[in-house]
Design a protein around this motif. Structure first.
Motif, short mmCIF file in Angstrom:
data_model
loop_
_atom_site.label_atom_id
_atom_site.label_comp_id
_atom_site.label_asym_id
_atom_site.label_seq_id
_atom_site.Cartn_x
_atom_site.Cartn_y
_atom_site.Cartn_z
N LYS A 43 0.86 -1.18 0.00
CA LYS A 43 0.00 0.00 0.00
C LYS A 43 0.90 1.23 0.00
O LYS A 43 1.98 1.24 0.61
N ILE A 44 0.45 2.28 -0.64
CA ILE A 44 1.25 3.50 -0.78
C ILE A 44 0.63 4.60 0.08
O ILE A 44 -0.57 4.83 0.03
N ASP A 45 1.47 5.28 0.85
CA ASP A 45 1.00 6.40 1.67
C ASP A 45 1.06 7.72 0.92
O ASP A 45 0.16 8.55 1.05
N VAL A 46 2.11 7.93 0.13
CA VAL A 46 2.26 9.17 -0.65
C VAL A 46 2.71 8.78 -2.05
O VAL A 46 3.73 8.11 -2.22
N LEU A 47 1.94 9.22 -3.04
CA LEU A 47 2.25 8.94 -4.44
C LEU A 47 2.44 10.26 -5.17
O LEU A 47 1.61 11.16 -5.05
N PHE A 48 3.51 10.38 -5.92
CA PHE A 48 3.81 11.58 -6.70
C PHE A 48 3.80 11.19 -8.17
O PHE A 48 4.67 10.45 -8.62
N ILE A 49 2.81 11.66 -8.92
CA ILE A 49 2.69 11.35 -10.35
C ILE A 49 3.32 12.49 -11.14
O ILE A 49 2.84 13.63 -11.10
N ASP A 50 4.42 12.18 -11.86
CA ASP A 50 5.13 13.21 -12.61
C ASP A 50 5.97 12.60 -13.72
O ASP A 50 7.01 13.10 -14.07
N GLY A 51 5.54 11.51 -14.30
CA GLY A 51 6.35 10.86 -15.32
C GLY A 51 5.88 11.20 -16.71
O GLY A 51 6.40 12.08 -17.38
N ASP A 52 4.90 10.50 -17.17
CA ASP A 52 4.33 10.67 -18.50
C ASP A 52 3.34 11.84 -18.42
O ASP A 52 2.39 11.81 -17.66
N HIS A 53 3.57 12.87 -19.19
CA HIS A 53 2.73 14.06 -19.09
C HIS A 53 1.57 14.06 -20.08
O HIS A 53 0.88 15.06 -20.24
#
Length: 143
Positions: A43-53
């Motif tokens: 399980k993920i607590d903090v996810l940062f989406i910044d790859g494929d724009h």
């Protein structure tokens, strides 16, 4: 220009790796989701989406990873300020290599009326003339 710039995450002696001991997955988001996170029931607590724009890439990352966010987890999506994107000037010599980065802004627009998510949009485009402008960051939590 001193903003962003190169990183040294591959260097095992870098400050980040010496102090935080991250584990790196050099794969696609989708492969990492199925073959690492799901297989180990992480399980993920903090996810940062910044790859494929692209819109499709951001949407796919969100749809996959939001399913394994912990109960009180946070998702952040970078480059979500549509105004910043729409007024960005691409020089003639850069046009051949330029890739639009409007996918995050388009995807966030869809989520604004979603009853399952709280959104906080952080933007400072043209608010502080003496500061570097942000490309936008949106923070999401489950309702």
């Amino acid at each position: 220009n001193g903003i962003g710039g190169p990183n040294d995450l591959d260097n095992k002696k870098s400050f980040f790796r010496k102090h935080f001991h991250p584990r790196f997955i050099k794969s696609t988001s989708e492969e990492a989701y199925y073959n690492f996170f799901v297989r180990q029931d992480i399980k993920i607590d903090v996810l940062f989406i910044d790859g494929d724009h692209s819109y499709e890439g951001v949407k796919k990352d969100f749809e996959l990873y939001s399913s394994i966010i912990s109960e009180n987890g946070i998702i952040t999506i970078h480059d979500t300020d549509k105004q910043y994107h729409d007024t960005f000037i691409v020089t003639e010599d850069s046009k051949k290599d330029f890739v639009s980065f409007d996918g995050p802004a388009k995807f966030i627009k869809e989520l604004e009326n979603n009853p399952d998510w709280n959104l906080v949009n952080l933007k400072n485009f043209r608010m502080f003339d003496e500061k570097v402008t942000s490309t936008g960051l949106t923070i999401l939590t489950r309702k």
